[in-house]
Write a protein that holds these residues in place. Structure first.
Motif, PDB file in Angstrom:
ATOM      1  N   LYS A 158     -11.208  -1.078   4.619  1.00 48.29           N
ATOM      2  CA  LYS A 158     -10.033  -1.037   3.739  1.00 48.29           C
ATOM      3  C   LYS A 158     -10.419  -1.292   2.285  1.00 48.29           C
ATOM      4  CE  LYS A 158      -6.239  -2.262   6.804  1.00 48.29           C
ATOM      5  NZ  LYS A 158      -5.121  -3.188   7.013  1.00 48.29           N
ATOM      6  N   VAL A 159     -11.295  -2.241   2.052  1.00 48.04           N
ATOM      7  CA  VAL A 159     -11.718  -2.554   0.686  1.00 48.04           C
ATOM      8  C   VAL A 159     -12.498  -1.383   0.087  1.00 48.04           C
ATOM      9  CG1 VAL A 159     -13.197  -4.049  -0.709  1.00 48.04           C
ATOM     10  CG2 VAL A 159     -11.673  -5.051   0.979  1.00 48.04           C
ATOM     11  N   LEU A 160     -13.409  -0.800   0.844  1.00 45.36           N
ATOM     12  CA  LEU A 160     -14.186   0.333   0.337  1.00 45.36           C
ATOM     13  C   LEU A 160     -13.293   1.535   0.034  1.00 45.36           C
ATOM     14  CD1 LEU A 160     -17.417   0.193   2.522  1.00 45.36           C
ATOM     15  CD2 LEU A 160     -17.189  -0.307   0.088  1.00 45.36           C
ATOM     16  N   LEU A 161     -12.327   1.803   0.901  1.00 42.35           N
ATOM     17  CA  LEU A 161     -11.395   2.895   0.634  1.00 42.35           C
ATOM     18  C   LEU A 161     -10.525   2.592  -0.582  1.00 42.35           C
ATOM     19  CD1 LEU A 161     -10.267   3.954   4.212  1.00 42.35           C
ATOM     20  CD2 LEU A 161     -11.695   5.229   2.618  1.00 42.35           C
ATOM     21  N   ALA A 162     -10.115   1.346  -0.744  1.00 47.02           N
ATOM     22  CA  ALA A 162      -9.294   0.961  -1.892  1.00 47.02           C
ATOM     23  C   ALA A 162     -10.066   1.082  -3.195  1.00 47.02           C
ATOM     24  CB  ALA A 162      -8.772  -0.457  -1.721  1.00 47.02           C
ATOM     25  N   VAL A 163     -11.364   0.914  -3.148  1.00 45.00           N
ATOM     26  CA  VAL A 163     -12.182   1.015  -4.357  1.00 45.00           C
ATOM     27  C   VAL A 163     -12.352   2.469  -4.782  1.00 45.00           C
ATOM     28  CG1 VAL A 163     -14.517   0.675  -5.256  1.00 45.00           C
ATOM     29  CG2 VAL A 163     -13.396  -1.162  -4.026  1.00 45.00           C
ATOM     30  N   MET A 212       2.362   1.950   0.743  1.00 45.33           N
ATOM     31  CA  MET A 212       2.870   0.578   0.731  1.00 45.33           C
ATOM     32  C   MET A 212       4.158   0.472   1.535  1.00 45.33           C
ATOM     33  SD  MET A 212       2.107  -0.721  -3.163  1.00 45.33           S
ATOM     34  CE  MET A 212       3.474  -1.824  -3.093  1.00 45.33           C
ATOM     35  N   ILE A 213       5.030   1.464   1.394  1.00 46.23           N
ATOM     36  CA  ILE A 213       6.298   1.449   2.122  1.00 46.23           C
ATOM     37  C   ILE A 213       6.061   1.566   3.628  1.00 46.23           C
ATOM     38  CG2 ILE A 213       8.408   2.789   2.537  1.00 46.23           C
ATOM     39  CD1 ILE A 213       8.441   3.361  -0.489  1.00 46.23           C
ATOM     40  N   LYS A 214       5.106   2.400   4.013  1.00 52.44           N
ATOM     41  CA  LYS A 214       4.795   2.584   5.434  1.00 52.44           C
ATOM     42  C   LYS A 214       4.075   1.375   6.034  1.00 52.44           C
ATOM     43  CE  LYS A 214       5.282   6.134   7.571  1.00 52.44           C
ATOM     44  NZ  LYS A 214       6.300   6.406   8.560  1.00 52.44           N
ATOM     45  N   GLY A 215       3.540   0.513   5.187  1.00 52.55           N
ATOM     46  CA  GLY A 215       2.928  -0.703   5.678  1.00 52.55           C
ATOM     47  C   GLY A 215       1.429  -0.635   5.882  1.00 52.55           C
ATOM     48  N   TYR A 216       0.763   0.332   5.266  1.00 53.27           N
ATOM     49  CA  TYR A 216      -0.687   0.444   5.425  1.00 53.27           C
ATOM     50  C   TYR A 216      -1.452  -0.545   4.553  1.00 53.27           C
ATOM     51  CZ  TYR A 216       0.392   4.754   7.859  1.00 53.27           C
ATOM     52  OH  TYR A 216       0.889   5.668   8.732  1.00 53.27           O
ATOM     53  N   THR A 217      -0.805  -1.068   3.526  1.00 57.81           N
ATOM     54  CA  THR A 217      -1.460  -2.055   2.661  1.00 57.81           C
ATOM     55  C   THR A 217      -0.637  -3.334   2.698  1.00 57.81           C
ATOM     56  OG1 THR A 217      -0.261  -1.159   0.768  1.00 57.81           O
ATOM     57  CG2 THR A 217      -2.482  -0.359   1.096  1.00 57.81           C
ATOM     58  N   GLU A 218      -1.142  -4.317   3.417  1.00 59.30           N
ATOM     59  CA  GLU A 218      -0.401  -5.577   3.535  1.00 59.30           C
ATOM     60  C   GLU A 218      -0.928  -6.637   2.586  1.00 59.30           C
ATOM     61  OE1 GLU A 218      -2.377  -4.941   6.541  1.00 59.30           O
ATOM     62  OE2 GLU A 218      -0.997  -3.472   7.360  1.00 59.30           O
ATOM     63  N   GLU A 219      -2.216  -6.648   2.352  1.00 57.20           N
ATOM     64  CA  GLU A 219      -2.835  -7.713   1.572  1.00 57.20           C
ATOM     65  C   GLU A 219      -2.681  -7.453   0.076  1.00 57.20           C
ATOM     66  OE1 GLU A 219      -4.646  -5.937   3.854  1.00 57.20           O
ATOM     67  OE2 GLU A 219      -4.685  -7.344   5.518  1.00 57.20           O
ATOM     68  N   TRP A 220      -2.470  -8.523  -0.677  1.00 59.13           N
ATOM     69  CA  TRP A 220      -2.263  -8.386  -2.117  1.00 59.13           C
ATOM     70  C   TRP A 220      -3.530  -7.940  -2.825  1.00 59.13           C
ATOM     71  CZ3 TRP A 220      -5.228 -11.283  -5.361  1.00 59.13           C
ATOM     72  CH2 TRP A 220      -5.879 -12.380  -4.797  1.00 59.13           C
ATOM     73  N   TYR A 221      -4.695  -8.338  -2.336  1.00 64.70           N
ATOM     74  CA  TYR A 221      -5.934  -7.971  -3.016  1.00 64.70           C
ATOM     75  C   TYR A 221      -6.266  -6.493  -2.807  1.00 64.70           C
ATOM     76  CZ  TYR A 221      -7.652  -9.205   1.646  1.00 64.70           C
ATOM     77  OH  TYR A 221      -7.827  -9.310   2.993  1.00 64.70           O
ATOM     78  N   ILE A 222      -5.840  -5.903  -1.701  1.00 65.35           N
ATOM     79  CA  ILE A 222      -6.029  -4.460  -1.505  1.00 65.35           C
ATOM     80  C   ILE A 222      -5.152  -3.703  -2.503  1.00 65.35           C
ATOM     81  CG2 ILE A 222      -5.741  -2.540   0.113  1.00 65.35           C
ATOM     82  CD1 ILE A 222      -8.058  -4.281   0.878  1.00 65.35           C
ATOM     83  N   ILE A 223      -3.934  -4.163  -2.707  1.00 64.73           N
ATOM     84  CA  ILE A 223      -3.035  -3.532  -3.685  1.00 64.73           C
ATOM     85  C   ILE A 223      -3.617  -3.643  -5.082  1.00 64.73           C
ATOM     86  CG2 ILE A 223      -0.741  -3.674  -4.733  1.00 64.73           C
ATOM     87  CD1 ILE A 223       0.259  -4.638  -1.948  1.00 64.73           C
TER      88      ILE A 223
END
Length: 77
Positions: free
Chosen positions: A7-12, A44-55
Motif C-alpha cells: 500500500k505504501v509503495l503504491l501510494a508513493v 477513499m469513499i469506497k474504503g480502500y485507504t483507511e490509514e491517514w498516512y496513506i492519504i
C-alpha cells in the motif's frame, strides 16, 4: 511482502504516474490532475485507504506528479 508495504509503495508511485499519464493523454495539466484527484476521492469513499498516512502520501505524490507534469507541459509548448 507485507500488505502495508505494498500500500505504501503504491501510494508513493501510482498517483504521480496517473497525473503524468492523464496529462499526457488529455493534453491538459488541470484535467489530468482533476481526474487523478477524482480517482483518489473515489478510492477513499469506497474504503480502500483507511490509514491517514496513506492519504498523506497520496496527496504528496499527486503534488509531485503535478510539478513534474507541469514541467513536461512547458517542454512541449
Amino acid at each position: 511482502m507485507s500488505l502495508l508495504l505494498v500500500k505504501v509503495l503504491l501510494a508513493v508511485f501510482l498517483p504521480a504516474l496517473l497525473v503524468v499519464l492523464f496529462t499526457r493523454v488529455t493534453y491538459s495539466l488541470y484535467v489530468g490532475t482533476g481526474l487523478t484527484i477524482a480517482l483518489f476521492i473515489g478510492s477513499m469513499i469506497k474504503g480502500y485507504t483507511e490509514e491517514w498516512y496513506i492519504i498523506l502520501i497520496d496527496v504528496i505524490s499527486i503534488g509531485i506528479g503535478f510539478i513534474y507534469a507541469r514541467q513536461m507541459v512547458k517542454k512541449f509548448r
